[in-house]
Scaffold this motif. Structure first.
Motif, short mmCIF file in Angstrom:
data_model
loop_
_atom_site.label_atom_id
_atom_site.label_comp_id
_atom_site.label_asym_id
_atom_site.label_seq_id
_atom_site.Cartn_x
_atom_site.Cartn_y
_atom_site.Cartn_z
N ILE A 83 -2.48 -75.55 26.62
CA ILE A 83 -2.06 -76.94 26.40
C ILE A 83 -1.46 -77.01 25.00
CG2 ILE A 83 -2.75 -79.36 26.38
CD1 ILE A 83 -5.17 -78.56 28.10
N ILE A 84 -0.14 -76.99 24.91
CA ILE A 84 0.52 -76.94 23.61
C ILE A 84 0.63 -78.32 22.96
CG2 ILE A 84 1.75 -74.80 24.08
CD1 ILE A 84 4.16 -76.39 24.93
N ALA A 85 0.39 -79.39 23.73
CA ALA A 85 0.32 -80.72 23.14
C ALA A 85 -0.95 -80.82 22.29
CB ALA A 85 0.30 -81.77 24.24
N GLU A 86 -0.87 -81.55 21.19
CA GLU A 86 -2.01 -81.71 20.30
C GLU A 86 -3.16 -82.40 21.02
OE1 GLU A 86 -4.58 -81.74 17.01
OE2 GLU A 86 -2.81 -80.51 17.49
N GLN A 87 -2.83 -83.37 21.88
CA GLN A 87 -3.86 -84.02 22.68
C GLN A 87 -3.28 -84.43 24.03
OE1 GLN A 87 -4.99 -87.01 19.82
NE2 GLN A 87 -3.78 -88.60 20.82
N ALA A 88 -4.12 -84.40 25.04
CA ALA A 88 -3.67 -84.70 26.39
C ALA A 88 -4.86 -84.95 27.29
CB ALA A 88 -2.83 -83.56 26.96
N VAL A 89 -4.65 -85.80 28.30
CA VAL A 89 -5.59 -85.98 29.41
C VAL A 89 -4.82 -85.60 30.66
CG1 VAL A 89 -7.07 -87.55 30.70
CG2 VAL A 89 -6.83 -87.83 28.22
N LEU A 90 -5.21 -84.49 31.28
CA LEU A 90 -4.49 -83.94 32.42
C LEU A 90 -5.33 -84.06 33.69
CD1 LEU A 90 -3.18 -80.65 30.77
CD2 LEU A 90 -1.85 -82.73 31.21
N ASP A 91 -4.68 -84.46 34.78
CA ASP A 91 -5.31 -84.52 36.10
C ASP A 91 -5.02 -83.19 36.79
OD1 ASP A 91 -6.48 -85.26 38.46
OD2 ASP A 91 -5.28 -87.07 38.76
N CYS A 92 -6.09 -82.49 37.17
CA CYS A 92 -5.96 -81.11 37.66
C CYS A 92 -6.81 -80.89 38.90
CB CYS A 92 -6.44 -80.12 36.59
SG CYS A 92 -5.66 -80.29 34.97
N GLU A 93 -6.55 -79.76 39.54
CA GLU A 93 -7.44 -79.21 40.56
C GLU A 93 -8.01 -77.92 40.00
OE1 GLU A 93 -8.94 -79.53 44.71
OE2 GLU A 93 -8.01 -80.89 43.26
N GLY A 94 -9.34 -77.84 39.93
CA GLY A 94 -9.99 -76.61 39.54
C GLY A 94 -10.14 -75.71 40.75
N VAL A 95 -9.74 -74.44 40.62
CA VAL A 95 -9.73 -73.54 41.78
C VAL A 95 -10.27 -72.16 41.39
CG1 VAL A 95 -7.78 -74.68 42.91
CG2 VAL A 95 -7.36 -72.79 41.31
#
Length: 306
Positions: free
Chosen positions: A70-82
């Motif tokens: 994650i190269i952004a300094e801060q982020a909230v990402l919606d993901c699927e863990g697999v």
């Protein structure tokens, strides 16, 4: 941003569709068979939250590597863990990871069943993105991530849901998700702007019982690694009047075990093949259809296919 970062957020959820479709107003993603997670990152800190809002960071040492992507300094990402195996996500492997609590077993599982995350949306960076259209949020996801083995953006096709549905069937993936390209992000909402279309799956099950009301249905069950004869759902669709009559004639010959409410439980002796469209995290099957009796199938062989 401060109110969202490192806070429990319920993700946006999809409605259920029956058939794939093509539409230029939609983009289409593969549906990965894992567990929904929101990843929150600020500086070197990263936290992972489940769909229900439970913090599970400590269960996944791999998140340290994911954070580097994650190269952004801060982020909230919606993901699927697999957990990937042979090019496909294996739900039960990721569910196993979520159940672990002992640090030594967690470390061992990180080696034997390594987890990764597929990011398909962004809720915030240095500002909130909830009201921005999905096609803009997709661009931001790609700007936030330098793809790695542990974290990568989710691929998608514009307008061509049928082609992607066929591709996911060929590669034994769960199905597709259609998303309206101009839609905003509605946290905690089951929205018709997102539509999941899963491939039907056939499985051989044990008939554990039946009910006559409100509609005739079989109670079906399966064997799992840690439990036998576990009920996994009801089957109403696809049972003809002739099949119901033949079944009732067979069980009347001595297979009745006990009555509980509207359910007549049976001695486990009969198997059938069913098709299902969906499965919960607890292996409860829905969208079920009866495909036929299996008179030569052994009850002991009706196992959940991991």
């Amino acid at each position: 941003m401060e109110s969202m970062l490192f806070a429990s957020i319920k993700p946006m959820l999809a409605t259920v569709g029956d058939e794939p479709f093509d539409d230029e107003d939609f983009l289409f993603e593969p549906k990965w068979d894992g567990a929904r997670m929101l990843l929150h990152k600020q500086g070197e800190r990263i936290e992972a939250y489940t769909r229900s809002g439970r913090r599970v960071t400590d269960k996944f040492p791999e998140l340290k590597e994911a954070a580097l992507a994650i190269i952004a300094e801060q982020a909230v990402l919606d993901c699927e863990g697999v957990c990937m195996n042979g090019g496909r996500a294996v739900f039960d492997d990721f569910a196993y990871r979520l159940r672990l609590g002992d640090s030594r077993r967690i470390a061992a599982a990180a080696r034997s069943h390594p987890a990764s995350w597929i990011a398909f949306d962004v809720l915030a960076t240095t500002r909130e993105h909830l009201r921005e259209p999905l096609h803009d949020r997709k661009r931001i996801v790609n700007e936030c991530i330098e793809p790695s083995e542990r974290l990568s953006p989710c691929a998608f096709l514009m307008g061509r849901g049928k082609a992607l549905y066929d591709w996911t069937k060929e590669h034994r993936l769960e199905g597709i998700v259609a998303k309206r390209r101009y839609s905003g992000y509605q946290a905690g909402v089951v929205s018709a702007d997102w539509i999941k279309v899963k491939h039907p799956v056939e499985i051989d099950a044990i008939i554990l019982g039946y009910r006559m009301l409100p509609v005739f249905a079989f109670v079906i069950g399966l064997h799992f690694r840690t439990v036998r004869f576990k009920p996994v759902g009801l089957v109403e669709a696809g049972i003809s009047a002739e099949q119901r009559a033949a079944f009732l004639g067979i069980v009347a010959g001595g297979l009745h075990a006990k009555q509980e409410g509207t359910t007549q439980w049976l001695k486990p002796a009969l198997c059938c093949r069913i098709e299902y469209r969906d499965r919960s995290d607890w292996h409860e099957l829905s969208g079920t259809t009866f495909k036929g009796f299996l008179p030569d199938k052994r009850v002991d062989d009706c196992m959940w296919t991991y």
